[in-house]
Motif scaffolding. Sequence first.
Motif, PDB file in Angstrom:
ATOM      1  N   ASN B  10       0.829  -1.212   0.000  1.00 29.88           N
ATOM      2  CA  ASN B  10       0.000   0.000   0.000  1.00 29.88           C
ATOM      3  C   ASN B  10       0.864   1.265   0.000  1.00 29.88           C
ATOM      4  OD1 ASN B  10      -2.381  -1.474  -0.042  1.00 29.88           O
ATOM      5  ND2 ASN B  10      -2.409  -1.675   2.192  1.00 29.88           N
ATOM      6  N   GLY B  11       1.888   1.242  -0.848  1.00 26.38           N
ATOM      7  CA  GLY B  11       2.716   2.423  -1.050  1.00 26.38           C
ATOM      8  C   GLY B  11       3.897   2.562  -0.088  1.00 26.38           C
ATOM      9  N   GLU B  12       3.967   1.701   0.932  1.00 26.61           N
ATOM     10  CA  GLU B  12       5.079   1.810   1.891  1.00 26.61           C
ATOM     11  C   GLU B  12       6.040   0.646   1.741  1.00 26.61           C
ATOM     12  OE1 GLU B  12       4.463   2.261   6.212  1.00 26.61           O
ATOM     13  OE2 GLU B  12       2.643   3.357   5.604  1.00 26.61           O
ATOM     14  N   LYS B  13       7.335   0.950   1.855  1.00 21.18           N
ATOM     15  CA  LYS B  13       8.312  -0.137   1.791  1.00 21.18           C
ATOM     16  C   LYS B  13       8.294  -0.911   3.105  1.00 21.18           C
ATOM     17  CE  LYS B  13      11.526   1.670  -1.640  1.00 21.18           C
ATOM     18  NZ  LYS B  13      10.680   1.125  -2.680  1.00 21.18           N
ATOM     19  N   VAL B  14       8.154  -2.221   2.998  1.00 22.36           N
ATOM     20  CA  VAL B  14       8.103  -3.045   4.211  1.00 22.36           C
ATOM     21  C   VAL B  14       8.999  -4.272   4.046  1.00 22.36           C
ATOM     22  CG1 VAL B  14       5.727  -2.351   4.801  1.00 22.36           C
ATOM     23  CG2 VAL B  14       6.114  -4.362   3.343  1.00 22.36           C
ATOM     24  N   THR B  15       9.251  -4.955   5.169  1.00 18.60           N
ATOM     25  CA  THR B  15       9.988  -6.222   5.104  1.00 18.60           C
ATOM     26  C   THR B  15       9.221  -7.280   5.886  1.00 18.60           C
ATOM     27  OG1 THR B  15      11.272  -5.636   7.055  1.00 18.60           O
ATOM     28  CG2 THR B  15      12.303  -5.211   4.923  1.00 18.60           C
ATOM     29  N   SER B  16       9.514  -8.531   5.572  1.00 15.05           N
ATOM     30  CA  SER B  16       8.902  -9.626   6.321  1.00 15.05           C
ATOM     31  C   SER B  16       9.972 -10.674   6.605  1.00 15.05           C
ATOM     32  CB  SER B  16       7.765 -10.243   5.515  1.00 15.05           C
ATOM     33  OG  SER B  16       7.341 -11.442   6.126  1.00 15.05           O
ATOM     34  N   ASP B  17       9.946 -11.232   7.808  1.00 14.09           N
ATOM     35  CA  ASP B  17      10.911 -12.281   8.139  1.00 14.09           C
ATOM     36  C   ASP B  17      10.265 -13.662   8.053  1.00 14.09           C
ATOM     37  OD1 ASP B  17       9.234 -12.202  10.265  1.00 14.09           O
ATOM     38  OD2 ASP B  17      10.769 -11.797  11.779  1.00 14.09           O
ATOM     39  N   ARG B  18       9.099 -13.711   7.410  1.00 21.98           N
ATOM     40  CA  ARG B  18       8.434 -15.006   7.260  1.00 21.98           C
ATOM     41  C   ARG B  18       9.200 -15.895   6.286  1.00 21.98           C
ATOM     42  NH1 ARG B  18       3.029 -16.479   8.899  1.00 21.98           N
ATOM     43  NH2 ARG B  18       2.115 -14.652   9.875  1.00 21.98           N
ATOM     44  N   SER B  19       8.910 -17.164   6.392  1.00 19.51           N
ATOM     45  CA  SER B  19       9.482 -18.148   5.510  1.00 19.51           C
ATOM     46  C   SER B  19       8.986 -17.886   4.073  1.00 19.51           C
ATOM     47  CB  SER B  19       8.981 -19.503   6.000  1.00 19.51           C
ATOM     48  OG  SER B  19       9.780 -20.507   5.558  1.00 19.51           O
ATOM     49  N   ALA B  20       9.858 -18.159   3.090  1.00 19.46           N
ATOM     50  CA  ALA B  20       9.503 -17.866   1.695  1.00 19.46           C
ATOM     51  C   ALA B  20       8.338 -18.708   1.195  1.00 19.46           C
ATOM     52  CB  ALA B  20      10.714 -18.094   0.791  1.00 19.46           C
ATOM     53  N   ASN B  21       8.031 -19.819   1.884  1.00 26.01           N
ATOM     54  CA  ASN B  21       6.950 -20.686   1.393  1.00 26.01           C
ATOM     55  C   ASN B  21       5.592 -20.364   2.023  1.00 26.01           C
ATOM     56  OD1 ASN B  21       6.952 -21.832   3.935  1.00 26.01           O
ATOM     57  ND2 ASN B  21       8.033 -23.693   3.313  1.00 26.01           N
ATOM     58  N   GLU B  22       5.546 -19.337   2.873  1.00 22.00           N
ATOM     59  CA  GLU B  22       4.261 -19.005   3.500  1.00 22.00           C
ATOM     60  C   GLU B  22       3.379 -18.186   2.572  1.00 22.00           C
ATOM     61  OE1 GLU B  22       3.981 -18.427   7.766  1.00 22.00           O
ATOM     62  OE2 GLU B  22       6.180 -18.428   7.782  1.00 22.00           O
ATOM     63  N   ARG B  23       2.082 -18.214   2.876  1.00 22.05           N
ATOM     64  CA  ARG B  23       1.121 -17.532   2.007  1.00 22.05           C
ATOM     65  C   ARG B  23       1.078 -16.037   2.304  1.00 22.05           C
ATOM     66  NH1 ARG B  23      -2.608 -21.637   0.118  1.00 22.05           N
ATOM     67  NH2 ARG B  23      -2.411 -23.493   1.406  1.00 22.05           N
ATOM     68  N   LEU B  24       1.091 -15.245   1.240  1.00 21.38           N
ATOM     69  CA  LEU B  24       0.943 -13.796   1.386  1.00 21.38           C
ATOM     70  C   LEU B  24      -0.318 -13.476   2.200  1.00 21.38           C
ATOM     71  CD1 LEU B  24       1.617 -10.818   0.654  1.00 21.38           C
ATOM     72  CD2 LEU B  24       0.479 -11.202  -1.546  1.00 21.38           C
ATOM     73  N   LEU B  25      -1.384 -14.206   1.969  1.00 18.63           N
ATOM     74  CA  LEU B  25      -2.637 -13.989   2.700  1.00 18.63           C
ATOM     75  C   LEU B  25      -2.418 -13.977   4.216  1.00 18.63           C
ATOM     76  CD1 LEU B  25      -5.780 -13.998   3.062  1.00 18.63           C
ATOM     77  CD2 LEU B  25      -5.700 -16.479   2.813  1.00 18.63           C
ATOM     78  N   ASP B  26      -1.711 -14.981   4.731  1.00 20.40           N
ATOM     79  CA  ASP B  26      -1.519 -15.084   6.176  1.00 20.40           C
ATOM     80  C   ASP B  26      -0.674 -13.934   6.705  1.00 20.40           C
ATOM     81  OD1 ASP B  26      -2.985 -17.410   6.144  1.00 20.40           O
ATOM     82  OD2 ASP B  26      -1.223 -18.693   5.861  1.00 20.40           O
TER      83      ASP B  26
END
Lengths: 275, 158
Positions: B10-26
């Motif tokens: 939504n226009g903001e740069k973000v990061t995630s430390d989730r596993s690469a195989n997890e669902r974007l939805l979750d």
Amino acid sequence: MVAFSNGYLVDNLTEALKIRSEFEVTPYAGGTDLMVEAKDDAVYLFLNKIPELRRIYSDDEYIRIGAACTYTEIFENTLTPQILKDSIDYLAAPAIRNMGTAGGNICNASPKADTALIFYVADAKLRICSASGERILPIEDFYVGRGKTVLQRDELLVEILVPKFGLEHYYYKKVGARQALAISRVAFAGLFSTENGIITRFAMAFGSVADTILRFRDLEALFVGKTMTEAKSLRDDLIAKYDQAIVPIRGRVSADYRKSVCMNLLEDFLNQNGI
Amino acid sequence: MNDLIHFTLNGEKVTSDRSANERLLDVLREDFKLTGVKCGCKEGECGACSVLLDGVLANSCMVAMGSIEGSEVVTIEGYSETKRFQALSDAYAQTSAVQCGFCIPGMVLACEALLAKNPNPTDAEIRKGISGNLCRCTGYNAIVEAVKIAAREGKGLW
Ligand SMILES: Cc1cc2nc3c(=O)[nH]c(=O)nc-3n(C[C@H](O)[C@H](O)[C@H](O)COP(=O)(O)OP(=O)(O)OC[C@H]3O[C@@H](n4cnc5c(N)ncnc54)[C@H](O)[C@@H]3O)c2cc1C
Ligand code: FES
Ligand code: FES
């Protein structure tokens, strides 16, 4: 290269093949088959940002479709033959078409795969690469059974080579449960061309009846080189031979039903071409 | 040490430390609390989890996190800040196209994706455009009507 936990993302094919040869990874193109039964321990090699897998171009003989091109990209490309566009038009819904790829459709090795059916009937070839080389094989030789292919654990499907000529006169029907999102119940594709009254091309592929998509070149050969009159006289014989050749998955009522639909489509295809 | 996943949300740069195989939805629902993204099936069938991914409609349940490194994700929360959303929202209100509302965030994004490609869709094109978004309440007619109104009254927006 970016190494995440449980996944690698690369932006070129050479690196992708290197990772494929060094690690136990599952290629991930659009994820629309893989994510349905996503496994917690899956380690993916993401192919969706590799330019070599996302281009469509043509040479003298073939339209070359990158394995990770999405259905939407293929549909919107002017090089794409109409028969392939038709199959995409009846496939799933926009969001799936935006992510799902032709390469994923082929490698998933389902007999229901809609674009794989078109590649079958069109005599498409697959360009498969590994870090140590490449090979090109006819799509029929790629499959061993339901969900099983000859792809080696260090290989990736890179391009689908679709012949440029002879696809104009086609017949395509998908008889599905629901319009959108219909994983095809039965799909049939046929090609027919004549030159000076002689049949030059006669090909048919059947989806969703057996463990793999079906095509019988020996039966097709009965019509190629024949005049229309000769073909008409061979019609009943040909239908009987296909009836014998198509063996539905045993013990499934739905498979018998699907076979009858296939036979009806075959007859309709012959009728439409004046045989 | 594993790399983080970087993307624009939504226009903001973000990061995630989730596993690469997890669902974007979750990740959207649990980590970023974007609960306008609904979960109806996790099989790509219902469209309730729709987002715009690099400008095209995608089912976020079918997207593994590693595939979105460097990508741009827009959810209904981000989209609702736009004039186009306002036009669609007004049109939905006019035709009473919302009942329980569960399908609506995904449905609105499907309408956006459709109008962005085709600013004057026919009825058939609208039905095709929303064919991956199931609605158990409205029977779709009011939604189709709303898209036509939005296209008309929001002229120039798409
Ligand atoms: C709701 C829904 C509706 C659908 N409707 C249809 C339909 O109507 N018709 C139809 O045919 N299919 C349908 N599908 C199935 C699916 O969308 C297609 O098979 C799609 O083409 C898969 O492509 P993908 O890129 O998403 O594959 P992925 O899920 O990324 O991969 C599928 C398989 O292929 C392998 N793979 C992918 N690319 C490569 C490569 N380049 N080299 C080696 N291996 C590779 C993967 O490892 C995996 O085993 C549907 C799926 C859903 C969820
Ligand atoms: S939850 Fe993603 S399509 Fe239903
Ligand atoms: S309004 Fe209830 S599911 Fe669409």
